[in-house]
Design an enzyme around this catalytic site. Structure first.
Site, short mmCIF file in Angstrom:
data_model
loop_
_atom_site.label_atom_id
_atom_site.label_comp_id
_atom_site.label_asym_id
_atom_site.label_seq_id
_atom_site.Cartn_x
_atom_site.Cartn_y
_atom_site.Cartn_z
N GLY A 255 5.16 -14.00 1.23
CA GLY A 255 4.02 -13.83 2.14
C GLY A 255 4.30 -13.47 3.56
O GLY A 255 3.37 -13.19 4.31
N PRO A 298 10.17 -13.55 -0.98
CA PRO A 298 9.68 -12.42 -0.20
C PRO A 298 9.63 -11.13 -1.02
O PRO A 298 10.55 -10.84 -1.79
CB PRO A 298 10.71 -12.29 0.91
CG PRO A 298 11.97 -12.84 0.31
CD PRO A 298 11.53 -13.94 -0.61
N GLY A 299 8.57 -10.39 -0.89
CA GLY A 299 8.47 -9.08 -1.53
C GLY A 299 8.34 -8.01 -0.45
O GLY A 299 9.27 -7.27 -0.12
N ARG A 300 7.16 -8.00 0.17
CA ARG A 300 6.83 -7.01 1.20
C ARG A 300 7.90 -6.93 2.29
O ARG A 300 8.33 -5.84 2.67
CB ARG A 300 5.49 -7.42 1.83
CG ARG A 300 4.90 -6.40 2.78
CD ARG A 300 3.71 -7.01 3.54
NE ARG A 300 2.76 -7.66 2.68
CZ ARG A 300 1.72 -7.07 2.09
NH1 ARG A 300 1.49 -5.79 2.30
NH2 ARG A 300 0.91 -7.75 1.30
N TYR A 341 -7.83 -2.20 0.31
CA TYR A 341 -7.84 -3.27 1.32
C TYR A 341 -8.11 -2.77 2.74
O TYR A 341 -8.01 -3.55 3.68
CB TYR A 341 -6.48 -3.99 1.39
CG TYR A 341 -5.78 -4.27 0.11
CD1 TYR A 341 -6.35 -5.06 -0.88
CD2 TYR A 341 -4.49 -3.77 -0.12
CE1 TYR A 341 -5.66 -5.34 -2.05
CE2 TYR A 341 -3.80 -4.04 -1.29
CZ TYR A 341 -4.40 -4.83 -2.26
OH TYR A 341 -3.71 -5.10 -3.40
N CYS A 368 -10.58 12.94 -6.89
CA CYS A 368 -12.02 13.21 -6.88
C CYS A 368 -12.77 11.90 -6.67
O CYS A 368 -13.38 11.37 -7.60
CB CYS A 368 -12.45 13.88 -8.17
SG CYS A 368 -11.72 15.49 -8.30
N GLU A 369 -12.69 11.39 -5.46
CA GLU A 369 -13.31 10.11 -5.15
C GLU A 369 -13.40 10.00 -3.63
O GLU A 369 -12.38 10.13 -2.95
CB GLU A 369 -12.43 9.00 -5.74
CG GLU A 369 -12.97 7.66 -5.50
CD GLU A 369 -12.65 6.66 -6.62
OE1 GLU A 369 -12.37 7.07 -7.76
OE2 GLU A 369 -12.73 5.47 -6.32
N TYR A 397 4.39 -2.25 -2.47
CA TYR A 397 3.08 -2.12 -3.10
C TYR A 397 2.51 -0.69 -3.02
O TYR A 397 1.30 -0.52 -2.91
CB TYR A 397 2.08 -3.14 -2.51
CG TYR A 397 2.57 -4.57 -2.62
CD1 TYR A 397 2.72 -5.17 -3.87
CD2 TYR A 397 2.91 -5.31 -1.50
CE1 TYR A 397 3.19 -6.48 -3.98
CE2 TYR A 397 3.39 -6.61 -1.61
CZ TYR A 397 3.52 -7.19 -2.85
OH TYR A 397 3.98 -8.49 -2.96
N1 LLP Z 1 5.36 -14.76 -4.99
C1 LLP Z 1 4.19 -14.71 -5.64
C2 LLP Z 1 3.88 -15.72 -6.64
C3 LLP Z 1 3.28 -13.69 -5.36
O1 LLP Z 1 2.12 -13.65 -5.99
C4 LLP Z 1 3.62 -12.71 -4.40
C5 LLP Z 1 2.69 -11.63 -4.10
C6 LLP Z 1 4.86 -12.80 -3.75
C7 LLP Z 1 5.70 -13.85 -4.08
C8 LLP Z 1 5.31 -11.81 -2.73
O2 LLP Z 1 4.52 -11.83 -1.59
P1 LLP Z 1 4.90 -10.90 -0.34
O3 LLP Z 1 6.16 -11.46 0.28
O4 LLP Z 1 5.10 -9.53 -0.85
O5 LLP Z 1 3.72 -11.00 0.56
N2 LLP Z 1 -0.88 -5.72 -3.52
C9 LLP Z 1 -1.05 -6.48 -2.29
C10 LLP Z 1 -0.11 -7.65 -2.22
C11 LLP Z 1 -0.29 -8.58 -3.39
C12 LLP Z 1 0.66 -9.74 -3.31
C13 LLP Z 1 0.62 -10.49 -4.57
N3 LLP Z 1 1.57 -11.53 -4.66
C14 LLP Z 1 -0.84 -5.53 -1.12
O6 LLP Z 1 -0.59 -4.36 -1.34
O7 LLP Z 1 -0.96 -5.94 0.03
#
Ligand code: LLP
Length: 438
Positions: A255, A298-300, A341, A368-369, A397
């Site tokens: 997050g 962490p993902g993002r 979003y 087409c949207e 993402y």
């Molecule tokens: N762990 C869990 C259980 C999650 O559901 C997520 C993201 C993460 C970790 C990683 O979170 P991050 O560090 O990336 O914030 N598609 C949306 C984001 C959806 C996130 C879903 N879960 C976007 O494009 O903003």
């Protein structure tokens, strides 16, 4: 702010002497010409730097045994997994498909954490066959199915339970996953988490390690994480008092935010982790519980700033007294985030990244949207057909959420390391589009 300054949103972005936008020191205009557009570009050196920040901060500020696990839903493809592994992180997968890609890339299965609120029995069996490290169990039915399948396969499977602490991190609703009424996990406040925990402790084929929560995404400071940690640690203390079970792991999910534009604040992951770490230590002292190993997912913040997307400008349309549209050769199919979003992005004309803007332009996609936009009202120097538009901070993402809407081919992805590029994902072809159709 000049266009050049706008381009330098992250340290790996620059503008060269010809006024070309560069990422990881490589000319984006050259990449667009060489590989075609739309094109995803990923700066592997930046991914590695982000991993190292997490790795070292977690080691320094969290108790022994703590780890960072890359949430690979942010960007999952074969070549990312060795990078994550070499940098010492585990990987979280959100589906059997992501697990399959991680496995085919040779990622160590014991470092996999399997997420999801709707795992099928086939998913569960596949993950057990792969001998993954740990399941994050969302609900009672999953717990029962996993216990039964593990028993049939003679496995004692490590699990964490996903709980909802009821925190609203003041982020946008669509990606807010920790509130009590969330579809994810089991709520602490309603007492259901405790029933689930007590039940899990009776299941012989499951080895409960601890608890997981994920409060949301794109969160700029540590406060919501500290609040979530308080609730989860209180819960750990309650469970210990009532059942004698002491959780050895607390997973606080992902997050942490990333700067998409200059309006976003700077964020220091290390400082946030340091504050969170000392908060957790203090709270465990107050509660007289042993400090659990802390996991972050962490993902993002691992991949977002490492990525940019390049497009070719197809046309510029002015609706007099209303709006200027710049149509590019991609859009919501390769980046649905503005359509979904209203996510802010920094957009540049990559071949004139030092030229000052003359007006505001809306970057429209080719689907087409009407809602197919990348960004509205961006200051740009008069775009022309053939220009290369660069959308910054698209590493997270974008590819992972891409679709073939309107039967557009998904773009290629080029990885940069030490100033040289490698094609990691080739551009889809019409034959790929027809491949599953009988
Ligand atoms: N762990 C869990 C259980 C999650 O559901 C997520 C993201 C993460 C970790 C990683 O979170 P991050 O560090 O990336 O914030 N598609 C949306 C984001 C959806 C996130 C879903 N879960 C976007 O494009 O903003």
């Amino acid at each position: 702010m000049t266009t050049r300054e706008r381009a330098m949103l992250h340290p790996n972005y620059s503008v060269d002497d010809r006024g070309h936008f560069c990422i990881g020191g490589v000319d984006s205009v050259m990449l667009a010409k060489k590989y075609g557009t739309p094109l995803y570009v990923l700066d592997e050196d930046a991914v590695r730097r982000n991993c190292r920040t997490y790795y070292s901060s977690v080691k320094k500020h969290f108790p022994p045994g703590s780890t960072a696990i890359y949430a690979s839903k942010a960007l999952s493809f074969k070549r990312i997994y060795p990078v994550i592994n070499e940098e010492g992180l585990g990987a979280d997968v959100a589906s059997a498909g992501e697990l399959y890609i991680a496995k085919s890339a040779g990622f160590p299965m014991e470092k996999i954490l399997f997420h999801g609120n709707g795992k099928s029995e086939a998913d569960i069996r596949f993950a057990l066959e792969c001998s993954i490290g740990c399941f994050v169990v969302d609900n009672r039915e999953e717990l029962d199915t996993l216990n039964r399948c593990a028993g049939e396969m003679g496995i004692r499977q490590k699990i964490q339970l996903r709980l909802t602490p009821g925190i609203d991190p003041h982020t946008f609703d669509a990606v807010n996953t920790g509130k009590i009424d969330s579809k994810f996990g089991t709520a602490i406040a309603t007492g259901q988490a405790f029933s689930l925990t007590s039940y899990a402790l009776t299941l012989r084929n499951l080895d409960l390690q601890g608890f997981h929560c994920h409060i949301g995404s794109q969160i700029f400071d540590d406060r919501p994480f500290c609040d979530a940690a308080d609730i989860m640690l209180d819960y750990i203390a309650t469970v210990r008092d009532k059942t004698g079970f002491t959780a050895s792991v607390l997973n606080l999910g992902g997050g942490f935010a990333v700067r998409y534009t200059h309006d976003d604040p700077e964020i220091s992951i290390e400082e946030n982790i340091a504050r969170l770490g000392s908060h957790i230590m203090d709270r465990c002292g107050e509660l007289h519980i042993p400090v659990p190993a802390i996991i972050l997912e962490p993902g993002r913040s691992i991949v977002a700033d490492a990525g940019v997307t390049l497009y070719t400008v197809e046309n510029v349309k002015t609706i007099e007294d209303y709006k200027n549209y710049v149509t590019v050769d991609g859009g919501m199919a390769d980046n649905p985030r503005y359509a979904l979003y209203r996510s802010p992005y920094t957009v540049l004309i990559a071949n004139r990244a030092a030229a000052n803007p003359d007006a505001l332009y809306t970057i429209a996609g080719r689907c087409c949207e009407s809602g197919d936009m990348i960004q509205e009202d961006v200051p740009l120097p008069a775009p022309q057909r053939g220009d290369i538009a660069a959308v910054l901070v698209t590493g997270a993402y974008n590819y992972s959420m891409a679709s073939n809407y309107n039967w557009l081919c998904r773009p290629a992805l080029v990885m940069l390391r030490g100033g040289t590029e490698t094609l990691a994902i080739r551009h889809e072809t019409f034959a790929d589009l027809a491949a599953c159709q009988l």
